[in-house]
Design an enzyme around this catalytic site. Structure first.
Site, PDB file in Angstrom:
ATOM      1  N   ASN A   1       4.205  40.146  52.550  1.00  0.00           N
ATOM      2  CA  ASN A   1       4.748  39.735  53.845  1.00  0.00           C
ATOM      3  C   ASN A   1       5.815  40.754  54.244  1.00  0.00           C
ATOM      4  O   ASN A   1       6.903  40.752  53.690  1.00  0.00           O
ATOM      5  CB  ASN A   1       5.353  38.327  53.710  1.00  0.00           C
ATOM      6  CG  ASN A   1       6.020  37.849  54.985  1.00  0.00           C
ATOM      7  OD1 ASN A   1       5.939  38.508  56.028  1.00  0.00           O
ATOM      8  ND2 ASN A   1       6.687  36.714  54.904  1.00  0.00           N
ATOM      9  N   TRP A   2       5.461  41.599  55.191  1.00  0.00           N
ATOM     10  CA  TRP A   2       6.401  42.661  55.619  1.00  0.00           C
ATOM     11  C   TRP A   2       7.507  42.118  56.512  1.00  0.00           C
ATOM     12  O   TRP A   2       8.442  42.848  56.841  1.00  0.00           O
ATOM     13  CB  TRP A   2       5.642  43.792  56.335  1.00  0.00           C
ATOM     14  CG  TRP A   2       4.892  44.709  55.413  1.00  0.00           C
ATOM     15  CD1 TRP A   2       4.714  44.547  54.053  1.00  0.00           C
ATOM     16  CD2 TRP A   2       4.246  45.951  55.753  1.00  0.00           C
ATOM     17  NE1 TRP A   2       3.990  45.598  53.545  1.00  0.00           N
ATOM     18  CE2 TRP A   2       3.693  46.478  54.561  1.00  0.00           C
ATOM     19  CE3 TRP A   2       4.076  46.650  56.940  1.00  0.00           C
ATOM     20  CZ2 TRP A   2       2.987  47.682  54.531  1.00  0.00           C
ATOM     21  CZ3 TRP A   2       3.368  47.859  56.921  1.00  0.00           C
ATOM     22  CH2 TRP A   2       2.828  48.353  55.717  1.00  0.00           C
ATOM     23  N   LYS A   3       7.384  40.867  56.974  1.00  0.00           N
ATOM     24  CA  LYS A   3       8.370  40.272  57.886  1.00  0.00           C
ATOM     25  C   LYS A   3       8.581  41.230  59.076  1.00  0.00           C
ATOM     26  O   LYS A   3       7.633  41.899  59.481  1.00  0.00           O
ATOM     27  CB  LYS A   3       9.656  39.937  57.126  1.00  0.00           C
ATOM     28  CG  LYS A   3       9.346  39.104  55.865  1.00  0.00           C
ATOM     29  CD  LYS A   3      10.534  38.497  55.187  1.00  0.00           C
ATOM     30  CE  LYS A   3      10.061  37.683  53.988  1.00  0.00           C
ATOM     31  NZ  LYS A   3      11.140  36.989  53.305  1.00  0.00           N
TER      32      LYS A   3
ATOM     33  N   HIS B   1       6.060  29.562  57.143  1.00  0.00           N
ATOM     34  CA  HIS B   1       7.055  30.258  56.319  1.00  0.00           C
ATOM     35  C   HIS B   1       8.431  29.636  56.565  1.00  0.00           C
ATOM     36  O   HIS B   1       8.745  29.246  57.691  1.00  0.00           O
ATOM     37  CB  HIS B   1       7.077  31.751  56.660  1.00  0.00           C
ATOM     38  CG  HIS B   1       7.862  32.547  55.657  1.00  0.00           C
ATOM     39  ND1 HIS B   1       9.237  32.581  55.678  1.00  0.00           N
ATOM     40  CD2 HIS B   1       7.476  33.288  54.592  1.00  0.00           C
ATOM     41  CE1 HIS B   1       9.651  33.334  54.644  1.00  0.00           C
ATOM     42  NE2 HIS B   1       8.604  33.774  53.985  1.00  0.00           N
TER      43      HIS B   1
ATOM     44  N   GLU C   1      11.235  30.876  56.968  1.00  0.00           N
ATOM     45  CA  GLU C   1      12.033  31.537  58.008  1.00  0.00           C
ATOM     46  C   GLU C   1      11.630  31.046  59.396  1.00  0.00           C
ATOM     47  O   GLU C   1      12.451  31.014  60.316  1.00  0.00           O
ATOM     48  CB  GLU C   1      11.900  33.067  57.875  1.00  0.00           C
ATOM     49  CG  GLU C   1      12.686  33.570  56.662  1.00  0.00           C
ATOM     50  CD  GLU C   1      12.161  34.845  56.027  1.00  0.00           C
ATOM     51  OE1 GLU C   1      11.355  35.557  56.641  1.00  0.00           O
ATOM     52  OE2 GLU C   1      12.577  35.115  54.880  1.00  0.00           O
TER      53      GLU C   1
ATOM     54  N   GLU D   1       7.235  28.721  47.916  1.00  0.00           N
ATOM     55  CA  GLU D   1       8.357  29.648  48.016  1.00  0.00           C
ATOM     56  C   GLU D   1       9.666  28.866  48.069  1.00  0.00           C
ATOM     57  O   GLU D   1      10.058  28.390  49.153  1.00  0.00           O
ATOM     58  CB  GLU D   1       8.238  30.498  49.290  1.00  0.00           C
ATOM     59  CG  GLU D   1       7.014  31.374  49.337  1.00  0.00           C
ATOM     60  CD  GLU D   1       7.201  32.577  50.264  1.00  0.00           C
ATOM     61  OE1 GLU D   1       6.979  33.699  49.812  1.00  0.00           O
ATOM     62  OE2 GLU D   1       7.590  32.377  51.439  1.00  0.00           O
TER      63      GLU D   1
ATOM     64  N   GLY E   1      14.474  36.583  48.843  1.00  0.00           N
ATOM     65  CA  GLY E   1      15.382  37.681  49.153  1.00  0.00           C
ATOM     66  C   GLY E   1      16.701  37.637  48.408  1.00  0.00           C
ATOM     67  O   GLY E   1      17.638  38.363  48.767  1.00  0.00           O
TER      68      GLY E   1
ATOM     69  N   SER F   1      11.391  36.563  45.513  1.00  0.00           N
ATOM     70  CA  SER F   1      11.939  37.571  44.589  1.00  0.00           C
ATOM     71  C   SER F   1      10.962  37.992  43.489  1.00  0.00           C
ATOM     72  O   SER F   1      11.373  38.270  42.361  1.00  0.00           O
ATOM     73  CB  SER F   1      13.257  37.091  43.980  1.00  0.00           C
ATOM     74  OG  SER F   1      14.241  36.946  45.002  1.00  0.00           O
TER      75      SER F   1
ATOM     76  N   GLY G   1       7.722  39.556  49.467  1.00  0.00           N
ATOM     77  CA  GLY G   1       8.421  40.093  50.629  1.00  0.00           C
ATOM     78  C   GLY G   1       8.856  41.522  50.371  1.00  0.00           C
ATOM     79  O   GLY G   1       8.075  42.476  50.451  1.00  0.00           O
ATOM     80  N   GLY G   2      10.120  41.697  50.015  1.00  0.00           N
ATOM     81  CA  GLY G   2      10.723  43.016  49.881  1.00  0.00           C
ATOM     82  C   GLY G   2       9.922  44.001  49.046  1.00  0.00           C
ATOM     83  O   GLY G   2       9.773  45.181  49.419  1.00  0.00           O
TER      84      GLY G   2
END
Ligand code: 13P
Length: 255
Positions: free
Chosen positions: A15-17, A99, A101, A169, A175, A215, A236-237
């Protein structure tokens, strides 16, 4: 007899957000060049403006593409939104829905997520449905209640192993570099499988891929993938750069 885990699809989704412009698509060919021989399903979910180009960049390597959200209606006066049909039209095959967010910043409810899942299916997309508890909910020992409620509310009837992936999640792990203990991951994923079994029956539920997200990094992925009911990760990251994402994919392939 092989365990159900060996029969289920293994999936790593990135997920590049809201990160990346066209230059970032070079990561797809870098990733493609180092995929293991029998890779799991790899899905990259870039920002919407990159979807079409990402499908082209990913296809030589079998890398599938997903969006990060869709609207619950198929067309109409919804300025700024995109529909599941439009996503499918880019060549994308998946869409992340619910998600945390979006549940948080856009106040998405379980009911809205469920409507979006149905739209995604109608467009032929596989829905990656996210659920997870806050730190406060975990501290109050409410994790399983929250997860159970989100599952019941966010998933429509008609879930199959082909049209839906469930991603657990924990919000406090996203993150932050914090990861639940192995026992906590096992507990929640086992619970999700039980709830899916109760609602959709054993034959369907045992084949639905369950992902862990929050993470996930090259140095903890192999441990997480050992859990019987973890079939992959939503990252994610560490999905932004092939150099970080490739070892996570390799860890799943080896699990
Ligand atoms: P991080 O891997 O950066 O913690 O993000 C997880 C996530 O939100 C994926 O959807």
């Amino acid at each position: 007899m092989p365990s159900d885990k060996t029969k289920r699809a293994k999936i790593v989704a990135g997920n590049w957000k809201m990160n990346g412009t066209a230059a970032a698509l070079a990561e797809l060919s870098k990733l493609g060049a180092v995929l293991p021989l029998a890779p799991p399903r790899v899905v990259i979910c870039p920002p919407a403006p990159l979807l079409f180009r990402a499908t082209q960049a990913g296809s030589p390597f079998g890398i599938q593409i997903g969006a990060q959200d869709c609207h619950s209606e198929n067309a109409g006066a919804f300025t700024g939104d995109i529909s599941a049909e439009m996503i499918a039209d880019t060549g994308a095959t998946h869409v992340i829905l619910g998600h945390s967010e979006r549940r948080d910043a856009h106040h998405e409810t379980d009911m809205e997520v469920r409507c979006k899942v149905e739209r995604a299916w109608a467009a032929g997309l596989t829905a990656i449905v996210c659920i997870g508890e806050t730190a406060q909910e975990r501290e109050a020992a409410n994790t399983l209640d929250i997860i159970g409620g989100q599952l019941a509310g966010s998933l429509p009837d008609g879930v199959t192993a082909e049209n839906t992936v469930v991603a657990y999640e924990p919000i406090w792990a996203i993150g932050t570099g914090l990861v639940p203990s192995f026992d906590q991951i096992i507990e929640v994923h086992d619970f999700i499988r039980q709830r899916l079994t109760r609602r959709y029956g054993q034959a369907t539920a045992q084949m639905i891929p369950l992902l862990y997200g929050g993470s996930v990094k090259p140095d903890n992925a192999a441990m997480i993938f050992q859990a019987e009911n973890v079939d992959g990760a939503l990252v994610g990251g560490a999905s932004l750069k092939a150099v970080d994402f490739a070892p996570i994919i390799a860890a799943l392939a080896a699990s």
